[in-house]
Design an enzyme around this catalytic site. Structure first.
Site, PDB file in Angstrom:
ATOM      1  N   GLU A  16      -9.763  -1.000   6.913  1.00  0.00           N
ATOM      2  CA  GLU A  16      -8.522  -1.270   7.645  1.00  0.00           C
ATOM      3  C   GLU A  16      -8.764  -1.154   9.148  1.00  0.00           C
ATOM      4  OE1 GLU A  16      -5.320   1.412   6.637  1.00  0.00           O
ATOM      5  OE2 GLU A  16      -3.806   0.198   7.646  1.00  0.00           O
ATOM      6  N   GLN A  31       0.842  -1.205   0.000  1.00  0.00           N
ATOM      7  CA  GLN A  31       0.000   0.000   0.000  1.00  0.00           C
ATOM      8  C   GLN A  31       0.875   1.252   0.000  1.00  0.00           C
ATOM      9  OE1 GLN A  31      -1.796   0.697   3.798  1.00  0.00           O
ATOM     10  NE2 GLN A  31      -3.390   2.063   3.025  1.00  0.00           N
ATOM     11  N   GLY A  32       0.860   2.013  -1.095  1.00  0.00           N
ATOM     12  CA  GLY A  32       1.680   3.225  -1.182  1.00  0.00           C
ATOM     13  C   GLY A  32       0.840   4.471  -0.982  1.00  0.00           C
ATOM     14  N   SER A  54      -3.062   7.163  13.172  1.00  0.00           N
ATOM     15  CA  SER A  54      -2.576   7.112  14.561  1.00  0.00           C
ATOM     16  C   SER A  54      -3.747   7.232  15.546  1.00  0.00           C
ATOM     17  CB  SER A  54      -1.575   8.249  14.816  1.00  0.00           C
ATOM     18  OG  SER A  54      -2.268   9.474  14.918  1.00  0.00           O
ATOM     19  N   ASN A  55      -3.497   6.795  16.784  1.00  0.00           N
ATOM     20  CA  ASN A  55      -4.585   6.821  17.771  1.00  0.00           C
ATOM     21  C   ASN A  55      -5.049   8.247  18.077  1.00  0.00           C
ATOM     22  OD1 ASN A  55      -4.345   4.111  17.730  1.00  0.00           O
ATOM     23  ND2 ASN A  55      -4.044   3.842  19.931  1.00  0.00           N
ATOM     24  N   GLU A  56      -4.130   9.218  17.957  1.00  0.00           N
ATOM     25  CA  GLU A  56      -4.543  10.616  18.178  1.00  0.00           C
ATOM     26  C   GLU A  56      -5.565  11.010  17.101  1.00  0.00           C
ATOM     27  OE1 GLU A  56      -1.276   9.700  18.093  1.00  0.00           O
ATOM     28  OE2 GLU A  56      -0.954   9.790  20.257  1.00  0.00           O
ATOM     29  N   SER A  88       1.287   6.690   2.352  1.00  0.00           N
ATOM     30  CA  SER A  88       2.016   7.701   3.137  1.00  0.00           C
ATOM     31  C   SER A  88       3.240   8.237   2.395  1.00  0.00           C
ATOM     32  CB  SER A  88       2.483   7.092   4.459  1.00  0.00           C
ATOM     33  OG  SER A  88       1.398   6.542   5.143  1.00  0.00           O
TER      34      SER A  88
HETATM   35  C1  LIG Z   1       5.213   0.048  10.991  1.00  0.00           C
HETATM   36  C2  LIG Z   1       4.437   0.947  10.080  1.00  0.00           C
HETATM   37  C3  LIG Z   1       3.911   0.441   8.904  1.00  0.00           C
HETATM   38  C4  LIG Z   1       3.229   1.280   8.028  1.00  0.00           C
HETATM   39  N1  LIG Z   1       2.805   0.759   6.827  1.00  0.00           N
HETATM   40  C5  LIG Z   1       2.275   1.596   5.905  1.00  0.00           C
HETATM   41  C6  LIG Z   1       1.966   1.105   4.590  1.00  0.00           C
HETATM   42  O1  LIG Z   1       2.123  -0.083   4.284  1.00  0.00           O
HETATM   43  N2  LIG Z   1       1.504   1.992   3.679  1.00  0.00           N
HETATM   44  C7  LIG Z   1       1.301   3.307   3.961  1.00  0.00           C
HETATM   45  O2  LIG Z   1       0.868   4.040   3.093  1.00  0.00           O
HETATM   46  N3  LIG Z   1       1.598   3.806   5.202  1.00  0.00           N
HETATM   47  C8  LIG Z   1       2.085   2.977   6.160  1.00  0.00           C
HETATM   48  N4  LIG Z   1       2.413   3.474   7.415  1.00  0.00           N
HETATM   49  C9  LIG Z   1       2.297   4.913   7.652  1.00  0.00           C
HETATM   50  C10 LIG Z   1       1.238   5.291   8.687  1.00  0.00           C
HETATM   51  O3  LIG Z   1      -0.044   5.246   8.142  1.00  0.00           O
HETATM   52  C11 LIG Z   1       1.641   6.705   9.169  1.00  0.00           C
HETATM   53  O4  LIG Z   1       2.847   6.564   9.885  1.00  0.00           O
HETATM   54  C12 LIG Z   1       0.584   7.329  10.059  1.00  0.00           C
HETATM   55  O5  LIG Z   1      -0.568   7.642   9.333  1.00  0.00           O
HETATM   56  C13 LIG Z   1       1.117   8.599  10.766  1.00  0.00           C
HETATM   57  O6  LIG Z   1       1.680   9.475   9.836  1.00  0.00           O
HETATM   58  P1  LIG Z   1       3.156  10.071  10.034  1.00  0.00           P
HETATM   59  O7  LIG Z   1       4.094   8.935  10.300  1.00  0.00           O
HETATM   60  O8  LIG Z   1       3.458  10.955   8.873  1.00  0.00           O
HETATM   61  O9  LIG Z   1       3.100  10.922  11.350  1.00  0.00           O
HETATM   62  P2  LIG Z   1       2.547  12.425  11.496  1.00  0.00           P
HETATM   63  O10 LIG Z   1       1.275  12.557  10.736  1.00  0.00           O
HETATM   64  O11 LIG Z   1       3.654  13.365  11.189  1.00  0.00           O
HETATM   65  O12 LIG Z   1       2.219  12.457  13.041  1.00  0.00           O
HETATM   66  C14 LIG Z   1       3.228  12.593  14.038  1.00  0.00           C
HETATM   67  C15 LIG Z   1       2.538  12.628  15.391  1.00  0.00           C
HETATM   68  O13 LIG Z   1       1.657  13.753  15.474  1.00  0.00           O
HETATM   69  C16 LIG Z   1       0.338  13.327  15.777  1.00  0.00           C
HETATM   70  N5  LIG Z   1      -0.629  14.144  15.019  1.00  0.00           N
HETATM   71  C17 LIG Z   1      -0.587  14.443  13.694  1.00  0.00           C
HETATM   72  N6  LIG Z   1      -1.640  15.209  13.364  1.00  0.00           N
HETATM   73  C18 LIG Z   1      -2.390  15.374  14.483  1.00  0.00           C
HETATM   74  C19 LIG Z   1      -3.617  16.058  14.784  1.00  0.00           C
HETATM   75  N7  LIG Z   1      -4.296  16.693  13.843  1.00  0.00           N
HETATM   76  N8  LIG Z   1      -4.085  15.991  16.059  1.00  0.00           N
HETATM   77  C20 LIG Z   1      -3.415  15.312  17.037  1.00  0.00           C
HETATM   78  N9  LIG Z   1      -2.234  14.672  16.807  1.00  0.00           N
HETATM   79  C21 LIG Z   1      -1.739  14.689  15.568  1.00  0.00           C
HETATM   80  C22 LIG Z   1       0.271  11.872  15.328  1.00  0.00           C
HETATM   81  O14 LIG Z   1      -0.702  11.157  16.031  1.00  0.00           O
HETATM   82  C23 LIG Z   1       1.669  11.386  15.648  1.00  0.00           C
HETATM   83  O15 LIG Z   1       1.758  11.045  17.013  1.00  0.00           O
HETATM   84  C24 LIG Z   1       3.047   2.651   8.343  1.00  0.00           C
HETATM   85  C25 LIG Z   1       3.556   3.142   9.545  1.00  0.00           C
HETATM   86  C26 LIG Z   1       4.232   2.311  10.414  1.00  0.00           C
HETATM   87  C27 LIG Z   1       4.793   2.892  11.683  1.00  0.00           C
END
Ligand SMILES: Cc1cc2nc3c(=O)[nH]c(=O)nc-3n(C[C@H](O)[C@H](O)[C@H](O)COP(=O)(O)OP(=O)(O)OC[C@H]3O[C@@H](n4cnc5c(N)ncnc54)[C@H](O)[C@@H]3O)c2cc1C
Length: 393
Positions: A240, A122-123, A379-381, A125
Site C-alpha cells: 500500500e 479493507q476491514g 499516518s505520516n507520524e 481499522s
Molecule cells: C479517508 C480514510 C480512509 C480510510 N480507509 C480505510 C480502509 O479502507 N480500511 C481500513 O482498515 N482503514 C482505513 N482508514 C483508517 C486509517 O488507516 C487510520 O485512520 C489510520 O491508520 C490512523 O488511525 P486512527 O484514525 O485510529 O488514528 P490514531 O491511531 O488514533 O491516531 C491519531 C493521531 O495520533 C497520531 N499517533 C498515533 N500513534 C502515534 C505514535 N505512536 N507516534 C506519533 N503519533 C502517533 C497519529 O499520527 C494521528 O495523528 C482510512 C482512514 C481515512 C481517513
C-alpha cells in the site's frame, strides 16, 4: 518517463485517449470520484487490451512488465485522467492471496478481482485500533465448519458498494496480540452486517462504519493458517505504501494548476506571472521531481531484486504532503471562487453548478478530501517513527 521506449508511452497514451469515456476523464480531472460502473468499464477495457493487472504474474493475467515499466504505465494513466485501479482487490488482497492463499482461493477470487465482478473493501481499522492496529478487538470464533465474527470496523472505504471485505480479526485471545490475528474473507451480503455511512468534511460518502453481529462465514474463508494475519497484513501494508506517492496524479494536478493560474488575472498580468506564485509552483515542481527520482531509484533497486526499504515510508510522507500542497495552491489561486463549493455539481451528469465553473466548484472538495492522504495507509507520524527506527535515530 520511459525514454528507452517512447513507442510504449505513445501507445498507452493513444489507447487511453481513444478508450476512456470523456465523462469519466472529466470527472477525474476535476477531482471527482468516478462511480462503480465507470470504473468497471475502464477496468474491463484494460483487461481486453491485456493491461488489466500490470503488477500480477503473467499466469494470473498480468503483463510481465518490470517495476519501472509499470510505474511509467501508471503515471501516463493518471496524467490522462483514468480512474485509479481497484486498489483493495487488485493492489492489496490479490498479492496476499498469491503469496499466502490456497489454490482454490486464487482460482475463485483472482479472475473476479481482475474484471471487477467482485469489488473489495479493507476491514482493518477499528475505533480503538488505527495506528495501533494489532490491538483490534473484532473476533472470529470457530463454530463447526464456520467462523462466527463479532466486532466493529471503521473508516472502511467503499464498504457500501463492496461485494466482499478482507478483514483482520482476532482468532485467538491467548497468544501475544500480533500472533492471534488472521485475515478472513467476508461476503458483504452475509446476514449480520450493517454498513453505516460516515460523511466526510468534503460532503462525500466514501468511508463507513461496518458492524459485524454474529456473522457466519465458511471455515475455508481464512487466508493461510489462523495466526498468520499479522505477517500477511504487514506484507499488504508495505505494498500500500509503495504505491501511494501518486506521482502521475501530482504531475497532472500541477499542470492543471499552471493552466488555471495562467487564466487568473492580476493587476499586472496573470497569476502565473506573479513572482510569488511562480516561486510557489517552482517549489512544487522541484519537490515532485525529487519524489520521482527517489521513486525511480527505489524501483531500480526493486528491479535488481531488492525489497522496498525505508524509501517506501519516505515516499508515502512526501507524496501525501505534495498532494496536499497542490490542492492548497489551487484553492489559493481560485481566490473567492474557491469558497463556492458545491458537492452536488456532478450529481446530475451535467457537471454544472449555480456557483461557478466546474473547475472551481469542485476545488474545495478536492482540498478537503486530500486531508486524508496523510492519515490513511498509516499516518505520516507513524511513517516517521518507522523511518527513525530503521535509521537508528
Ligand atoms: C479517508 C480514510 C480512509 C480510510 N480507509 C480505510 C480502509 O479502507 N480500511 C481500513 O482498515 N482503514 C482505513 N482508514 C483508517 C486509517 O488507516 C487510520 O485512520 C489510520 O491508520 C490512523 O488511525 P486512527 O484514525 O485510529 O488514528 P490514531 O491511531 O488514533 O491516531 C491519531 C493521531 O495520533 C497520531 N499517533 C498515533 N500513534 C502515534 C505514535 N505512536 N507516534 C506519533 N503519533 C502517533 C497519529 O499520527 C494521528 O495523528 C482510512 C482512514 C481515512 C481517513
Amino acid at each position: 518517463m520511459d525514454l528507452e521506449n517512447p513507442a510504449f508511452v505513445e501507445e498507452v497514451r493513444a489507447f487511453t485517449r481513444d478508450t476512456l469515456p470523456e465523462t469519466t476523464r472529466a470527472k477525474v480531472l476535476n477531482g471527482k470520484l468516478p462511480d462503480r460502473d465507470e470504473r468497471t468499464f475502464w477496468q474491463r477495457a484494460l483487461v481486453a487490451k491485456g493491461w488489466g493487472a500490470p503488477a500480477w504474474p503473467v499466469a494470473f493475467g498480468g503483463t510481465g512488465w518490470d517495476v519501472v515499466r509499470r510505474h511509467v504505465f501508471d503515471e501516463i494513466l493518471a496524467e490522462e485522467g483514468a480512474p485509479n485501479p481497484p486498489v483493495f482487490g487488485m493492489g492489496m488482497l490479490a498479492p496476499v492471496l498469491m503469496k499466502f492463499g490456497s489454490d482454490a482461493q486464487k482460482a475463485r477470487f483472482l479472475p473476479r478481482i481482475l474484471t471487477m465482478e467482485d469489488f473489495w473493501c479493507q476491514g482493518f481499522s477499528e475505533p480503538e485500533a488505527g495506528s495501533d492496529l494489532a490491538s483490534l478487538k473484532t473476533r472470529a470464533e470457530r463454530d463447526g465448519d464456520h467462523w462466527r465474527i463479532n466486532g466493529h470496523k471503521i473508516w472502511t472505504t467503499l464498504a457500501h458498494v463492496a461485494d466482499w471485505m478482507f478483514a483482520l480479526v482476532r482468532t485467538s485471545q491467548e497468544d501475544a496480540k500480533q500472533k492471534g490475528l488472521s485475515i478472513v474473507l467476508i461476503d458483504m451480503r452475509t446476514p449480520g452486517i450493517t454498513v453505516r455511512p460516515i460523511i466526510t468534511m468534503d460532503g462525500e460518502h466514501e468511508v463507513n462504519e461496518v458492524f459485524l453481529d454474529d456473522v457466519r462465514i465458511p471455515a475455508g474463508n481464512i487466508i493461510g493458517e489462523p495466526g498468520q494475519g499479522w505477517t500477511q497484513a504487514r506484507y499488504l501494508l508495505s505494498l500500500e505504501r509503495t504505491g501511494i506517492a501518486r506521482i502521475g496524479q501530482s504531475k497532472r494536478e500541477i499542470a492543471r494548476l499552471k493552466a488555471f493560474a495562467a487564466r487568473q488575472r492580476t493587476p499586472s498580468g496573470s497569476l502565473l506571472e506573479d513572482s510569488q506564485f511562480a516561486r510557489r509552483i517552482a517549489r512544487l515542481e522541484i519537490a515532485l521531481l525529487a519524489l520521482e527520482l527517489t521513486t525511480l531509484r527505489m524501483l531500480g533497486a526493486m528491479k535488481a531484486g531488492d525489497a522496498p526499504g525505508p524509501e517506501a515510508n519516505l515516499l508515502k510522507i512526501r507524496g501525501s504532503e505534495l498532494q496536499q500542497a497542490i490542492t492548497e495552491a489551487m484553492l489559493d489561486a481560485a481566490g473567492l471562487h474557491g469558497f463556492a463549493y458545491d458537492p452536488h455539481a456532478w450529481s446530475d451528469g451535467t457537471h454544472e453548478s449555480p456557483y461557478g465553473a466546474p473547475e472551481t466548484s469542485a476545488l474545495a472538495g478536492a482540498y478537503f478530501n486530500t486531508r486524508k492522504v496523510s492519515i490513511y495507509g498509516g499516518s505520516n507520524e507513524i511513517q516517521r517513527n518507522i523511518l527513525a527506527r530503521t535509521l537508528g535515530l
